[in-house]
Write a protein that holds these residues in place. Structure first.
Motif, mmCIF file in Angstrom:
data_model
loop_
_atom_site.group_PDB
_atom_site.id
_atom_site.type_symbol
_atom_site.label_atom_id
_atom_site.label_comp_id
_atom_site.label_asym_id
_atom_site.label_seq_id
_atom_site.Cartn_x
_atom_site.Cartn_y
_atom_site.Cartn_z
ATOM 1 N N ALA A 23 -37.859 12.086 15.291
ATOM 2 C CA ALA A 23 -38.937 12.690 16.430
ATOM 3 C C ALA A 23 -37.926 12.972 17.928
ATOM 4 C CB ALA A 23 -39.939 11.886 16.620
ATOM 5 N N ALA A 35 -45.742 17.431 23.591
ATOM 6 C CA ALA A 35 -46.530 16.664 22.539
ATOM 7 C C ALA A 35 -47.314 17.752 21.835
ATOM 8 C CB ALA A 35 -47.794 15.723 23.297
ATOM 9 N N ARG A 37 -50.639 18.297 18.673
ATOM 10 C CA ARG A 37 -51.935 17.851 18.168
ATOM 11 C C ARG A 37 -51.490 18.419 16.579
ATOM 12 N NH1 ARG A 37 -56.735 19.909 20.899
ATOM 13 N NH2 ARG A 37 -56.354 21.775 19.854
ATOM 14 N N ARG A 38 -51.494 17.419 15.645
ATOM 15 C CA ARG A 38 -51.115 17.798 14.234
ATOM 16 C C ARG A 38 -52.422 18.481 13.798
ATOM 17 N NH1 ARG A 38 -47.487 13.935 11.179
ATOM 18 N NH2 ARG A 38 -48.958 14.438 9.651
ATOM 19 N N THR A 43 -54.409 14.325 15.590
ATOM 20 C CA THR A 43 -53.675 13.203 16.348
ATOM 21 C C THR A 43 -52.499 14.029 17.101
ATOM 22 O OG1 THR A 43 -52.224 12.445 14.902
ATOM 23 C CG2 THR A 43 -54.238 11.492 14.756
ATOM 24 N N TRP A 44 -52.241 13.400 18.319
ATOM 25 C CA TRP A 44 -51.463 13.896 19.202
ATOM 26 C C TRP A 44 -50.181 13.007 19.145
ATOM 27 C CZ3 TRP A 44 -51.201 17.633 22.271
ATOM 28 C CH2 TRP A 44 -52.374 18.595 22.831
ATOM 29 N N GLU A 45 -48.948 13.715 18.798
ATOM 30 C CA GLU A 45 -47.756 12.875 18.710
ATOM 31 C C GLU A 45 -46.644 13.449 19.249
ATOM 32 O OE1 GLU A 45 -47.355 12.467 14.422
ATOM 33 O OE2 GLU A 45 -49.253 11.827 14.235
ATOM 34 N N SER A 109 -48.885 22.386 13.750
ATOM 35 C CA SER A 109 -49.670 22.109 15.128
ATOM 36 C C SER A 109 -50.824 23.090 15.352
ATOM 37 C CB SER A 109 -48.448 21.859 16.073
ATOM 38 O OG SER A 109 -47.930 23.354 16.324
ATOM 39 N N MET A 124 -52.890 9.616 22.744
ATOM 40 C CA MET A 124 -52.163 9.181 21.741
ATOM 41 C C MET A 124 -52.526 7.773 21.016
ATOM 42 S SD MET A 124 -48.539 10.645 21.857
ATOM 43 C CE MET A 124 -48.026 12.208 22.432
ATOM 44 N N TYR A 128 -47.873 5.983 18.421
ATOM 45 C CA TYR A 128 -46.995 7.118 19.019
ATOM 46 C C TYR A 128 -46.912 6.900 20.263
ATOM 47 C CZ TYR A 128 -47.900 8.568 14.270
ATOM 48 O OH TYR A 128 -47.983 8.734 12.743
ATOM 49 N N ARG A 131 -43.722 5.185 21.515
ATOM 50 C CA ARG A 131 -42.472 5.977 21.078
ATOM 51 C C ARG A 131 -42.108 6.579 22.393
ATOM 52 N NH1 ARG A 131 -43.077 7.860 14.899
ATOM 53 N NH2 ARG A 131 -43.879 5.821 14.126
#
Length: 154
Positions: A23, A35, A37-38, A43-45, A109, A124, A128, A131
């Motif tokens: 990542a 970032a 949003r999947r 989820t935000w990552e 995304s 998040m 996540y 990180r």
């Protein structure tokens, strides 16, 4: 009755298999962090994904960030190693700087945004957000952490 197990069978049962992901914590000059949003779970990552077998680690970071966000990056340094103990995933996280490109959505995304550190903590999950927050620390030593997929361990 005496049973014998071949060496290959014995090794395959005792050797744990792990997946390696990468990542990028992409930081702009104003301190905002890239970032996504999947699409699969909302989820935000930080952008990232599975490292391909024949791929150099830094190349994987650049590829994943570009595929998910449209932003080309320079990889600066490793900031953390995170192991999901429940799924056997080891994530290598790198501090990156944006070089070119325009934010775009991908199949992976549904949103791409530049977040402040406070917004990272708000949007998040802990595993996540940490990180990104670890990457923003001014330290040459990468963090090494374990989690269960939701919460940090130890």
């Amino acid at each position: 009755m005496l049973l014998h197990m071949s060496n290959s069978a014995r090794n395959s049962q005792s050797t744990p298999l792990h997946s390696v992901s990468v990542a990028g914590v992409v930081v702009r000059e104003d301190g905002r962090v890239l970032a996504i949003r999947r699409a699969d779970n909302g989820t935000w990552e930080p952008p990232g994904g599975v490292l391909e077998v024949t791929e150099a680690v830094e190349d994987g970071v650049r590829r994943e960030v570009f595929e998910e966000t449209g932003i080309k990056v320079g990889v600066e340094r490793l900031t953390g190693v995170y192991k999901n103990v429940n799924r056997g995933i080891v994530a290598l996280v790198f501090l990156c700087r944006p070089e070119s490109g325009v934010e775009k959505l991908s199949a992976e995304s549904t949103a791409v945004d530049w977040l402040t550190p406070d917004e990272v903590s708000d949007r998040m999950a802990e595993v996540y957000a940490v990180r990104i927050l670890d990457a923003l620390r001014d330290s040459a030593t990468p963090m090494v952490r374990a989690h269960d997929g939701r919460h940090l361990l130890g």
